[in-house]
Design an enzyme around this catalytic site. Sequence first.
Site, mmCIF file in Angstrom:
data_model
loop_
_atom_site.group_PDB
_atom_site.id
_atom_site.type_symbol
_atom_site.label_atom_id
_atom_site.label_comp_id
_atom_site.label_asym_id
_atom_site.label_seq_id
_atom_site.Cartn_x
_atom_site.Cartn_y
_atom_site.Cartn_z
ATOM 1 N N GLY A 132 -5.992 1.369 5.637
ATOM 2 C CA GLY A 132 -5.422 0.132 5.405
ATOM 3 C C GLY A 132 -6.301 -1.049 6.102
ATOM 4 C CG ASP A 133 -7.324 -1.165 9.937
ATOM 5 O OD1 ASP A 133 -6.084 -1.761 9.975
ATOM 6 O OD2 ASP A 133 -7.546 -0.250 10.617
ATOM 7 C CB SER A 187 -1.023 0.006 1.282
ATOM 8 O OG SER A 187 -0.340 -0.029 2.484
ATOM 9 N N GLY A 189 -2.163 4.638 -4.171
ATOM 10 C CA GLY A 189 -2.817 3.077 -4.498
ATOM 11 C C GLY A 189 -2.018 2.219 -4.010
ATOM 12 N N GLY A 191 -0.651 4.644 0.013
ATOM 13 C CA GLY A 191 -1.428 5.739 0.647
ATOM 14 C C GLY A 191 -2.220 6.217 -0.625
#
Length: 302
Positions: A245-246, A214, A219, A216
């Site tokens: 992120g979760d 990831s 993408g 942010g």
Amino acid sequence: MIVTVTPNPALDVSYRVDKLAPGTTHRVRSVRERAGGKGFNVSRVLHELGVATLAIGPVGGVLGESIRADLLAAGIRHALLAVDAPTRMTVAVVDEEDATLFNEAGAALLDTEWDRLLDLVRARLVGADVVVCSGSLPLGSPRDTCARIVGIARDAGIPVVVDTSGPALLAAAQAGADVVKPNAAELREVVDADDPVAGAEALRAAGAGAVVLSSGPDGMVAVTGEGRWRAIPPFPVRGNPTGAGDAAVAALANGLVEQSSWPMRLRAAVAWSAAAVAAPVAGSVDLALLHRLYEEVAVEAF
């Protein structure tokens, strides 16, 4: 059903202010409290989107009881292990431009409590389709905690998604986690590679089935045994990124349940993640924005 394991739960407190200015007094516009820790946030997103989930984690003290009460109120199925160590608190101060986080480390658990937690996970895998181990570890925790959860799930023939960092991330990859989801900084911690894709391949070589990296607002990249893909959000989304992120992990776990293609999983992960930024607190998504993002997220092979 997706079982989530949160080794280091927290009571998440979010303060909304007009503008964060260090060294000054702030008037708080609103306060929100809810059960947190990355795995609990994953379960909350899944529950909100109608996906069956069971949240597992150790809790203790007054804040631990607050977590239990919040999960009950939200209707999220859970199996919580009572421990002596008090549950920690995390604070997010959110203004119109950004979010500033204060994360307590979490008190150490006894070795016997870790064993009881693993026994609880093992006992609750009946009917599970995917296991998620997500979040940091309390101070002094065994570095192989997530790896042991990976082993328990693999012994039961259940795929595992892991979102953690440091030695615990490497140990989980070596244990054969089906998907790991580091960010660029977390990847650099455990792999000696300047190029992120090369680093992801190194983590796969260590034992991970697939690596979703990831970045942010830029993408995500998926490096898998089936190929490599990049997904990019169609426009910037402003808000609170603490649960993004979760939400991505929730999408990846749901993709495993649905056995969707990797491009579809990555599109969903980016869409769920960006929609979570627009939500006021971690563990939620902006549903109207989510539907729009599904249509507009670009995915390309490379």
